[in-house]
Design an enzyme around this catalytic site. Structure first.
Site, PDB file in Angstrom:
ATOM      1  N   GLU A  93       5.319   2.586 -11.537  1.00  0.00           N
ATOM      2  CA  GLU A  93       5.067   1.227 -11.054  1.00  0.00           C
ATOM      3  C   GLU A  93       6.338   0.458 -10.675  1.00  0.00           C
ATOM      4  O   GLU A  93       6.541  -0.672 -11.090  1.00  0.00           O
ATOM      5  CB  GLU A  93       4.293   0.437 -12.116  1.00  0.00           C
ATOM      6  CG  GLU A  93       2.923   1.023 -12.356  1.00  0.00           C
ATOM      7  CD  GLU A  93       2.151   0.288 -13.447  1.00  0.00           C
ATOM      8  OE1 GLU A  93       0.986  -0.038 -13.200  1.00  0.00           O
ATOM      9  OE2 GLU A  93       2.700   0.057 -14.537  1.00  0.00           O
TER      10      GLU A  93
HETATM   11  C1  ACM Z   1       1.132   3.613 -16.406  1.00  0.00           C
HETATM   12  O1  ACM Z   1      -0.023   3.462 -16.833  1.00  0.00           O
HETATM   13  N1  ACM Z   1       1.761   2.648 -15.768  1.00  0.00           N
HETATM   14  C2  ACM Z   1       1.842   4.876 -16.601  1.00  0.00           C
END
Ligand code: ACM
Length: 492
Positions: free
Chosen positions: A305
């Protein structure tokens, strides 16, 4: 599976053969007898503790030969267990009226045999405890059977993590992945940057006190896990999810100004910068410290992310973190986004978001990466069970017990061959999970389902049998004081 159903074992063993003959009755001369290697003695100490707690009597431990009936024997033996399985974890368990024998090539197998024995204990009339006569030959499907625990969004103490390790060992799970850094806090005191713990450990989601593991605390967790043959995989999440690091070390920001602490639940807003001079030494020193504190072979570098970074800079971060980990003798683990960088053969890519294009994972596997299966819609145990769940998120949908159970990791990503799948890891993120009680309610019963997916051969398991067997575990959870969710999918 029908022959095993009455024995209520989770995860389902490879083979179970009930014997004619009377059960073993745990009597006043119950003791654990082991060979005289350190591995056997270590397994014996744990076995005496586990079985002794179940029968409310401290058990003696003896080494050497002791042919008198009434004992639990643990022995290393190369020819034990299903011989076509890897020797690392396979075992045999034989119960007759005379006693119990667990044989395994390695100590991990001995403990798996004890975990199976534990589930076979039955309270009888008159307060006696019996074990049905049976022969079990067993070995795991996957070498990596993990649980990822987010100790950042809410902190969990050493004792609380120890409780989780106890549950993991009952379910034959063998990897504890600790998510140790994120926007909301820094949870491991590392010698090269004491500011991280000093300035950024006192926060968590919702404004609670947070917390941090000292080097001694972390060593205690690692040792407690190691005694149970559980490997600890520490995660330092870079180059995103770094607000706590930036707050503690403002030299990591382009303008040198520390951002304020963050206790919300948004993701994707913080990042490191390749062109900031302090960045490279930060990666080198902190990942190096964590590698040095970790006896296990893996270092998790996060990588998820990072929503505001150009692909080329992202690839630099993954390459640099991989180089540091490799120089420290570790194998890199990263969330699935690292498949978009240049992953080295042997790197473990952790699949989590099933909405992603599968092609990069197939390409990474073709280049020698191994895939760890954590699809959010199956094994993210911070998802709500259903619309009425008071805790949990729902971005990956509701995840009921059957969702966690009814899938095949080898078929989870189109184009990724079965031999590239290293295993399965459940994950519990703790934005909505502040206490140990809440954590157990999110884990149970779903963690038992994930444990069976990871341990039991696909053709040895099925929902109808699991549904019956998992109900048989509830009395043990109550006895152990584990809170759990009475899913309507199971007749408890
Ligand atoms: C995640 O759930 N951002 C690895």
């Amino acid at each position: 599976m029908s022959a095993t159903d009455p024995l209520l074992l989770v995860p389902a063993p490879l083979s179970v053969r009930p014997l004619e003959g009377s059960p073993f009755v745990l009597g006043p001369d119950l003791r654990v007898v082991v060979g005289d290697t350190p591995e056997e003695i270590g397994a014996g100490v744990l076995a005496a503790e586990v079985i002794g707690a179940l029968v409310d009597t401290p058990l003696g431990l003896q080494t050497g030969d002791d042919p008198a009936p009434g004992a639990v024997h643990l022995r290393l033996a190369d020819d034990a267990g299903p011989l076509d399985a890897d020797p690392t974890e396979r075992y045999s368990l034989t119960v007759t009226a005379d006693g119990v024998e667990v044989l395994a090539p390695r100590a991990a197998g001995l403990l798996h045999g004890v975990a199976t024995l534990r589930q076979l204990l039955r309270p009888g009339p008159d307060g006696e405890v019996t074990v049905p006569a049976v022969v079990v030959h067993d070995a795991p499907r996957y070498e990596w059977r993990g649980l990822s625990l987010d100790v950042v969004r809410h902190f969990f103490t050493v004792d609380q993590v120890t409780a989780v390790l106890g549950l993991m060992s009952e379910l034959k799970l063998n990897v504890l992945h600790l998510h140790l850094s994120d926007d909301q806090g820094w949870r491991l005191d590392v010698p090269s940057r004491p500011e991280l713990a000093a300035r950024s450990s006192g926060t968590e989601v919702g404004g609670g006190p947070g917390g941090c593991y000292s080097a001694d605390d972390f060593a205690q967790i690692v040792a407690h896990a190691a005694a149970r043959h559980i490997t600890v995989v520490p995660e330092i999440d870079v180059p995103g999810h770094v607000n706590a690091a930036l707050h503690a070390l403002p030299e990591l920001t382009p303008d040198g100004v520390a951002p304020p602490p963050y206790t919300g639940t948004e993701v994707g807003f913080s990042r490191l910068h390749r062109d900031v001079p302090a960045t490279r030494a930060f990666l080198q020193d902190v990942l190096g410290d964590v590698a040095a504190m970790t006896p296990g072979p893996y270092l998790h570098i996060g990588g998820d992310e990072v929503l505001t970074m150009a692909p080329e800079e992202y690839r630099w971060f993954v390459r640099t973190a991989q180089d540091v980990a490799r120089a420290a003798g570790k194998t890199v683990v990263g969330w699935q986004e690292i498949a978009l960088a240049d992953v080295e053969p042997g790197t473990v890519v952790q699949f989590w978001d099933p909405r992603a294009d599968p092609e990069p994972f197939a390409a990474a596997a073709a280049a020698g990466a191994r895939l760890l299966m954590s699809p959010g819609s199956r094994v993210y145990l911070d998802m709500k069970y259903d619309a009425d769940s008071p805790l949990g998120l729902d971005w990956a949908g509701f995840v009921e017990v059957r969702d966690s159970y009814d899938w095949d990791p080898d078929a989870a990503i189109p184009g990724v061959p079965a031999d590239a799948v290293v295993g399965v890891e459940a994950a519990v993120w703790t934005e909505t999970v502040p206490t140990l009680e809440d954590l157990f309610v999110m884990l149970l019963p779903r963690l038992a389902a994930v444990a069976e997916v990871a341990w039991s051969a696909q053709d040895r398991r099925g929902w109808a049998g699991f549904r019956t067997r998992v109900a048989g575990l509830a009395a043990g959870w109550d006895r152990a004081g584990y809170p759990w969710y009475p899913s309507p999918q199971v007749d408890w």
